[in-house]
Design an enzyme around this catalytic site. Structure first.
Site, short mmCIF file in Angstrom:
data_model
loop_
_atom_site.label_atom_id
_atom_site.label_comp_id
_atom_site.label_asym_id
_atom_site.label_seq_id
_atom_site.Cartn_x
_atom_site.Cartn_y
_atom_site.Cartn_z
N HIS A 19 0.79 -2.53 -12.70
CA HIS A 19 1.60 -1.41 -12.72
C HIS A 19 3.14 -1.86 -12.75
CE1 HIS A 19 2.79 2.71 -13.82
NE2 HIS A 19 3.41 2.82 -12.70
N SER A 73 6.68 4.17 -16.89
CA SER A 73 5.56 4.73 -16.35
C SER A 73 5.76 6.38 -16.58
CB SER A 73 5.34 4.84 -14.62
OG SER A 73 4.40 5.34 -14.31
N ASP A 113 -3.08 -2.74 -15.20
CA ASP A 113 -2.33 -1.52 -14.69
C ASP A 113 -3.52 -0.53 -14.39
OD1 ASP A 113 -0.96 0.40 -14.04
OD2 ASP A 113 0.39 0.33 -15.72
#
Length: 707
Positions: free
Chosen positions: A680, A560, A646
């Site tokens: 995600h 991320s 995501d």
């Protein structure tokens, strides 16, 4: 896209697209990959997946071995420690062979004060199944729960489900008396919910088109969702909204917050149709949170207190704040939990988490110094030099015992019950690690690197006991460094497979995180963001200089915002690593932050800056964003892992990055793996998650010469 065999790296077509900002015209030849519905986009992603599978086919056996090692060490049929709420014990049960947890409860029996034993992993006698995730997930490739919220009277369960991975949930209400799921169904909801005191009314959140939770709704159980009422709407696009019921069950709390500013409203839980009362109007740069305790609201805030202080104000007429724990530089107050006769403050000091206990209101005058020397106030001590501790689930307000979660790199996740009066602690359960696991076979260390500007940066390490410090050991260095998130030590069963193969695991606690307080965070954001990247490189170089490892035996890993870190350090110091793993990586940050229509963009401007309006921010971000700074250098091997659905970091960021890497520096080895039905967090089922981790770990071991 050209058609290639799986053994040949895919070549993305180039479709020049121009954008102009602050007088500069930039060509983005891979912008077309952002078109998720374009058949060429899907074809390209599938071609990349095929190439990655072919390029890692020789690791299939190792992947299987790593998966089996995790499976063999895990107690697959198990129960969490039951938590009491009202007349029931609540817990989660897992069953061997099943991907998802089963949410259960059992009635508290007469005279029962201790949680039922769960050591054998069998269902408790008298068990009531509230939700079976495996049944809900049947027929779906992905499944996640958003809300799971039982009403105060134990009658109703509000729960929400996501079957795509895009974190847009459908909310439902179940009658726990009859087992019936009511017809009042609400799509498009977000995390978070709150019940009124009598369980007649449910508050929930919905998101706007940019995936920002901005509306709080009131729903009457048994009525159509079309009759629901908007209680609060946040119009400032920088702000997110949350909703919850206080532990005392006296107030519904509506929290509106940006990255740097807060505003809180409350509604009496006994009067769910009442108008929200504001605790304190928002002031730019002032953050605060609210907890109810007796006749007052506790306020944790940073108004003139960089590392926050604890105050209170009357609950019947919120106004001025009176200090309870004054600001102490270097001691970051992170949260406060209120119980009838005690407060427990979560804090961070010297890079470690901690818990401080304060007595109830009648003794507040004796407990205002905020350190363990104050009368009636004390900090709980823990034995290891490196650890992570925090409060676990504690739904009961009238209790003198709290549930604590404790772990370290070598101590499995442990659940304790701590008596706030006697200061005694009872271990209720430690995460089982099956087989021959022995904590004494591993050792953990704290080391320090020196950053370019002279700042000392902490590094936490774990390895097999007796690992030589002569540069011969392979290592993985992990980092994040954003949003004031702290990468505190955590225990991992899959990590044991790396450690047992001689790999050192290190975490670089770089600026931008929160390990050393608010200033540590401030020095790694906005126009100081590059400190995050140079700190990480300094930590990597230190590991080599100190003899922990060598450059050709070091792999960097992050996800991320930590994936942005991976792309930045690959550009900054490609010679420092033998490989880089970037998971759901935020590598096209500038283009994303320039587009206010994308999820998260406007709320992120207070974290990264606003390059749309500020030319200085634009130039600064452009100088470090990974995608913008790919050059014809010798990069280390790179594995990028992404998910098509995501919402937080869109799939096209790593896809564009890998395409540009391959076109600009073709001598490197670049792999892109996109989960075509996840979000995600990657695959949702536990076995699928283990397989994903085995895939990454096998690639790492291959780069380290330990495959």
């Amino acid at each position: 896209m050209t058609t290639e065999t799986a053994a040949t790296p895919p070549v993305a077509k180039r479709v020049p697209a121009e954008r102009t900002h602050h007088g500069e015209t930039v060509v983005d030849e891979y912008a077309w990959l952002a078109a998720k519905d374009d058949p060429d986009t899907i074809a390209y992603l599938k071609a990349e997946n095929a190439f990655t599978e072919a390029a890692t086919a020789h690791l299939a056996g190792l992947r299987g071995t790593l998966f089996e090692e995790t499976k063999r060490r895990t107690k697959e049929t198990d129960l969490s420690v039951p938590t009491r709420k009202g007349d029931h014990w609540y817990y989660t049960r897992t069953v061997e062979g099943q991907q998802y947890g089963i949410q259960c409860r059992r009635t508290v029996r007469d005279g029962e004060t201790e949680p039922p034993s769960t050591q054998d992993g069998a269902p408790l006698d008298g068990e009531e199944v509230l939700l079976d995730g495996n049944a809900l997930a049947e027929g779906h490739d992905f499944f996640a729960l958003g809300a799971f919220d039982v009403s105060p009277d134990g009658r109703w369960l509000a729960y929400s489900t996501d079957f795509a991975g895009d974190e847009r949930f459908t909310l439902r209400v179940k009658d726990l008396d009859t087992g019936e799921v009511l017809a009042d169904e609400v799509p498009g909801t977000f995390y978070g919910s709150a019940w009124s005191a009598d369980g007649s009314t449910l508050f929930y959140l919905t998101v706007d088109e940019a995936w920002r939770p901005y509306r709080v709704w009131r729903h009457t159980v048994g009525s159509p969702a079309g009759d629901d009422v908007v209680v609060y709407e946040e119009t400032d696009e920088r702000f997110w909204v949350g909703v919850e019921l206080t532990r005392s069950e006296k107030f519904i709390v509506i929290d509106a917050h940006s990255k740097v500013t807060s505003e809180v409203r409350v509604i009496p839980a006994s009067d769910p149709t009442g108008e929200p009362t504001i605790i304190a109007p928002r002031r730019q740069g002032v953050e605060y949170s609210v907890e109810h305790h007796g006749n007052r609201f506790l306020i944790l805030h940073n108004d003139g207190a960089e590392d926050f202080e604890l105050a209170y104000t009357p609950a019947d007429a919120p106004g001025a704040w009176a200090t309870l724990i004054p600001h102490t530089p270097g001691t970051r107050l992170e949260g406060v939990d209120a119980f009838v006769n005690h407060l427990v403050v979560s804090l961070r000091k010297d890079g470690l988490t901690g818990l401080r206990v304060l007595p109830g209101p009648e003794s507040d005058s004796r407990a205002t110094q905020g350190d363990s020397g104050s009368t009636g106030t004390y900090d709980i001590d823990f034995p290891e030099p490196i650890y992570s501790v925090g409060l676990d689930s504690n739904p009961e307000y009238a209790t003198s015992t709290v549930r604590i979660h404790y772990a370290s790199f070598v101590t499995p996740d442990s659940i304790y019950d701590y008596d706030l009066v006697t200061r005694s602690m009872v271990l209720r359960k430690q995460k089982p690690v099956l087989g021959d696991f022995d904590p004494a076979a591993y050792e953990q260390h704290r080391d320090w690197a020196l950053a370019d500007d002279g700042t000392r940066v902490p590094i936490s390490l774990v390895c097999r006991a007796g690992t030589p410090k002569d540069g011969t050991a392979p290592a993985v260095i992990y980092g994040y460094g954003s949003y004031e998130a702290s990468m505190d030590p955590w225990f991992s069963i899959p990590r044991l497979s790396l450690l047992d193969r001689g790999v050192i695991f290190a975490v670089a606690h770089i600026r931008g995180g929160g390990e050393l307080g608010r200033r540590w965070y401030e020095e790694g954001k906005l126009l100081a963001k590059k400190n995050t990247f140079t700190d990480f490189v300094a930590c990597a170089r230190h590991l080599v200089k100190a003899g922990w490892t060598a450059t050709d035996r070091l792999v960097a890993r992050g996800g991320s915002a930590g994936g942005l870190l991976m792309g930045a350090v690959a550009n900054l110091a490609p010679d420092a690593f033998a490989g880089v793993v970037a998971q759901v990586p935020f590598v096209d940050a500038l283009n994303s932050i320039l587009d206010p229509s994308l999820p998260l963009t406007v709320t992120e401007w207070e974290e990264w800056g606003n390059p749309l309006d500020d030319p200085e921010v634009y130039a600064y971000m452009k100088s470090y964003t990974p995608y913008e700074n790919v050059s014809a250098v010798d990069y280390p091997a790179i594995l990028a892992v992404s998910s098509l659905n995501d919402t937080r970091v869109l799939y096209h960021e790593p896809a564009k990055w890998v395409a540009r890497l391959r076109a600009t520096a073709p001598s490197g080895g670049y792999l892109l793996k996109t989960e075509m039905g996840a979000g995600h967090g990657g695959p949702s089922g536990r076995y699928d998650a283990w397989k994903e981790e085995a895939f990454v770990a096998a690639w790492i071991l291959d780069r380290l010469g330990r495959a």
